[in-house]
Design an enzyme around this catalytic site. Sequence first.
Site, short mmCIF file in Angstrom:
data_model
loop_
_atom_site.label_atom_id
_atom_site.label_comp_id
_atom_site.label_asym_id
_atom_site.label_seq_id
_atom_site.Cartn_x
_atom_site.Cartn_y
_atom_site.Cartn_z
N HIS A 255 -9.56 1.14 -5.45
CA HIS A 255 -8.60 0.40 -4.63
C HIS A 255 -7.20 0.89 -4.93
CE1 HIS A 255 -11.69 -2.35 -3.37
NE2 HIS A 255 -12.11 -2.36 -4.63
N TYR B 206 0.80 -1.24 0.00
CA TYR B 206 0.00 0.00 0.00
C TYR B 206 0.83 1.28 0.00
CZ TYR B 206 -3.72 -3.30 1.08
OH TYR B 206 -4.60 -4.35 1.03
C1 DQA Z 1 -7.91 -2.42 -0.75
C2 DQA Z 1 -7.88 -3.88 -1.26
C3 DQA Z 1 -8.61 -4.82 -0.31
O1 DQA Z 1 -8.54 -6.14 -0.79
C4 DQA Z 1 -7.97 -4.77 1.06
O2 DQA Z 1 -8.69 -5.58 1.96
C5 DQA Z 1 -7.83 -3.38 1.58
C6 DQA Z 1 -7.38 -2.33 0.67
C7 DQA Z 1 -7.06 -1.49 -1.63
O3 DQA Z 1 -7.26 -0.29 -1.55
O4 DQA Z 1 -6.17 -1.96 -2.36
O5 DQA Z 1 -8.00 -3.12 2.76
O6 DQA Z 1 -9.25 -1.97 -0.79
#
Ligand code: DQA
Length: 149
Positions: A102, A24
């Site tokens: 996402h 992330y």
């Molecule tokens: C997310 C992707 C989801 O699978 C994960 O559970 C997240 C972050 C993303 O922003 O990439 O918490 O939503």
Amino acid sequence: MPGAALILHGVNLNLLGTREPAVYGRTTLAAVDRLIKEHGRKRGLRVECRQSNLEGELVNWLQGARREGFLGVVFNPGAFTHYSIALRDAVAAIEVPVVEVHLSNVHAREEFRRHSVIAAAARGQISGFGPESYLLGLDALLALGKRRR
Ligand code: DQA
């Protein structure tokens, strides 16, 4: 002034910056929110950003989006994406358009992340561009607004 957009960050996104940085990145949620607001400002759009780890609170914000005057919602539900029928139903129930976003490319990760229960109720999905996904989500809302006119 095109109006105001609501940005909703779901579960665990308050931990951005320290949470699994290899996936992330190191940008904190506060910094992501600043980027989104700046992007909105350039487009004459007021942006309000909210985060919750509570499914019901996200449902309440989605239900209230129209009443609060938002033209649309950019929504990253976090892990709720993959199983929250309550959030899916809220997205389907409201008239304001919702764009699912996402940070990571959910299609390039574990099998369980490939399925979003939200996506079919949302106007579209943007995935895999880091914080930029939210900026693209805002632009998608603006494009939808222009299409309607
Ligand atoms: C997310 C992707 C989801 O699978 C994960 O559970 C997240 C972050 C993303 O922003 O990439 O918490 O939503």
